[in-house]
Design an enzyme around this catalytic site. Structure first.
Site, PDB file in Angstrom:
ATOM      1  N   ASP A   1      -2.825   4.397  61.934  1.00 51.69           N
ATOM      2  CA  ASP A   1      -3.382   3.991  60.646  1.00 51.69           C
ATOM      3  C   ASP A   1      -2.613   4.549  59.458  1.00 51.69           C
ATOM      4  OD1 ASP A   1      -5.302   2.317  61.621  1.00 51.69           O
ATOM      5  OD2 ASP A   1      -6.923   3.785  61.563  1.00 51.69           O
TER       6      ASP A   1
ATOM      7  N   ASP B   1     -14.011  12.791  58.425  1.00 53.84           N
ATOM      8  CA  ASP B   1     -12.677  12.999  57.863  1.00 53.84           C
ATOM      9  C   ASP B   1     -12.647  12.789  56.354  1.00 53.84           C
ATOM     10  OD1 ASP B   1     -12.309  13.016  60.594  1.00 53.84           O
ATOM     11  OD2 ASP B   1     -10.344  12.081  60.491  1.00 53.84           O
TER      12      ASP B   1
ATOM     13  N   ARG C   1      -6.737  -2.752  58.253  1.00 53.20           N
ATOM     14  CA  ARG C   1      -6.062  -1.811  57.350  1.00 53.20           C
ATOM     15  C   ARG C   1      -5.374  -2.484  56.154  1.00 53.20           C
ATOM     16  NH1 ARG C   1      -9.721   0.628  59.280  1.00 53.20           N
ATOM     17  NH2 ARG C   1      -9.427   2.357  60.735  1.00 53.20           N
TER      18      ARG C   1
ATOM     19  N   SER D   1     -14.974   9.318  68.231  1.00 47.85           N
ATOM     20  CA  SER D   1     -15.063   8.663  66.929  1.00 47.85           C
ATOM     21  C   SER D   1     -15.106   7.154  67.125  1.00 47.85           C
ATOM     22  CB  SER D   1     -13.870   9.047  66.045  1.00 47.85           C
ATOM     23  OG  SER D   1     -12.661   8.584  66.615  1.00 47.85           O
TER      24      SER D   1
END
Length: 400
Positions: free
Chosen positions: A126, A17, A97, A178
């Protein structure tokens, strides 16, 4: 439509990504892009990440070592609160995060960037976690979320774009799930895992052995806490990052910490995730056990009532909110007496507390014993029971 910006700091991992996003930002925004990678304990060749970022088009690559900060300032506070989402998830991705976003904002301010970007999709949690953190820390920064504006709306299209631009990626069509790793856990989602009936392939797991393949002999360890934080294993004092790494090794070797669940995302859909959190599983079990002898009953009830709300705030991205600060202060006030040692047995996927001791212990054997004692008058229980049952008695009499 993307507003005109002068410089962008991209949260970059070197995966599919963000590699595609890096090239896309350069082509779309026509401005310098700083690729920023956060080392929060994932296994990575950081020099290779640096070289890949530069080769993909980054004007600068910054790699920040955040392992100690991540564990000390995010993981440990959450575990002091016994945070857990929907009864199972120990919030490994959710806690990562805000520490990544905080450093990203710092870098943007230091290098004169006026925009930040991330690789989170428009379907996931996210994007919320990153962007709420940006807004809380520096709302003047422009936020660019490529997944919400471009037409590369599938893994297949991303891989085709990467192939077209000569960008090597670690994901293949034969292995299309992923993963996201940090010092607290590793998560797996997507691809073959999107069908919740499919059992995860054993080869997928990285941090732990299968419970049935774990040693036949249990592993014992003693975990020492000070004010709710783990500080030593078997008497050896360790820093936060080293502590969690050691617990991961011990737990993983004994098959501890695997989780397969379907959770409710903040944006509204259900999502299947598979997690490995060996060290965190040990830490939470030990901490809760120590609290049974060091926390007052009513304090524990109030604290436990706050855990679902506290955990939701982390999961939903509100780490830097005022309500989160209030709850953390409340939790930490109760942790001043959570000092002592817990002895644990790790065996084939199980983490079992088998002993605990503390100088702050509220457990008194002289009161709890089933043998003869001189401190507790059993006759007092009669009046206690009558008073507790008074309203029940009145209710029953009223029905006659």
């Amino acid at each position: 439509m993307i507003p005109k910006v002068n410089k962008i700091v991209l949260a970059y991992s070197g995966g599919l990504d963000t590699s595609v996003i890096l090239r896309w930002l350069k082509e779309t925004c026509n401005c310098p892009v700083v690729a920023y990678a956060a080392d929060i304990g994932q296994e990575e060749d950081w020099e290779a990440v640096r070289q890949k970022g530069l080769a993909t088009g980054a004007d600068e690559v910054i790699i920040s070592d955040l392992k100690e900060e991540f564990v000390r300032d995010y993981v440990f506070p959450a575990f002091r609160a016994n945070a857990i989402y929907e009864g199972s998830y120990l919030l490994g991705t959710s806690l990562a995060r805000p520490v990544i976003a905080k450093e990203q904002v710092r870098i943007a301010e230091a290098c004169g960037a006026d925009a930040v970007s991330h690789g989170a999709t428009g379907k996931g949690n996210d994007q919320v976690r990153f962007e709420l953190s940006y807004l809380a820390l520096n709302p003047k920064l422009t936020i660019i979320a490529p997944w919400r504006v471009w037409d590369l709306n599938s893994r297949t299209k991303l891989m085709a774009y990467a192939e077209k631009h000569g960008i090597p990626v670690p994901v293949t069509k034969e292995k299309p799930y992923s993963s996201d790793e940090n010092l607290l856990h590793i998560s797996f989602e997507g691809g073959i895992l999107e069908d919740p009936w499919n059992e995860p392939e054993e080869a997928m797991f990285k941090l732990s052995v299968a419970p049935e393949k774990a040693p036949d002999k249990p592993t014992y360890l003693e975990l020492t806490f000070e004010q709710g934080n783990p500080v030593a294993i078997d008497g050896e004092r360790l820093g936060p990052a080293a502590m969690l790494a050691r617990l991961n090794q011990l737990g993983g070797a004994n098959g501890v910490g695997r989780l397969d669940m379907v959770e409710n995302r903040f944006v509204g859909m259900k999502s299947r995730g598979v997690y490995e959190t060996p060290g965190g599983t040990i830490l939470r079990a030990a901490h809760r056990d120590l609290e049974t002898i060091t926390l007052d009953r009513e304090v524990m009830k109030i604290r436990d009532s706050l855990v679902p709300r506290y955990s939701e705030l982390i999961y939903n991205g509100f780490w830097f909110s005022p309500e989160m600060k209030m709850l953390q202060n409340t939790v930490d006030y109760a942790q001043s007496t959570v000092n002592g040692v817990v002895r644990l047995k790790l065996y084939k996927g199980n983490c079992i507390p088998v002993g605990r001791k503390s100088e702050n212990s509220l457990y008194q054997e002289s009161f709890a014993t089933f043998e003869e004692d001189e401190v507790y008058r059993q006759a007092d229980a009669e009046g206690f029971i009558r008073l507790q049952g008074l309203r029940l008695t009145m209710q029953a009499l009223g029905k006659r």
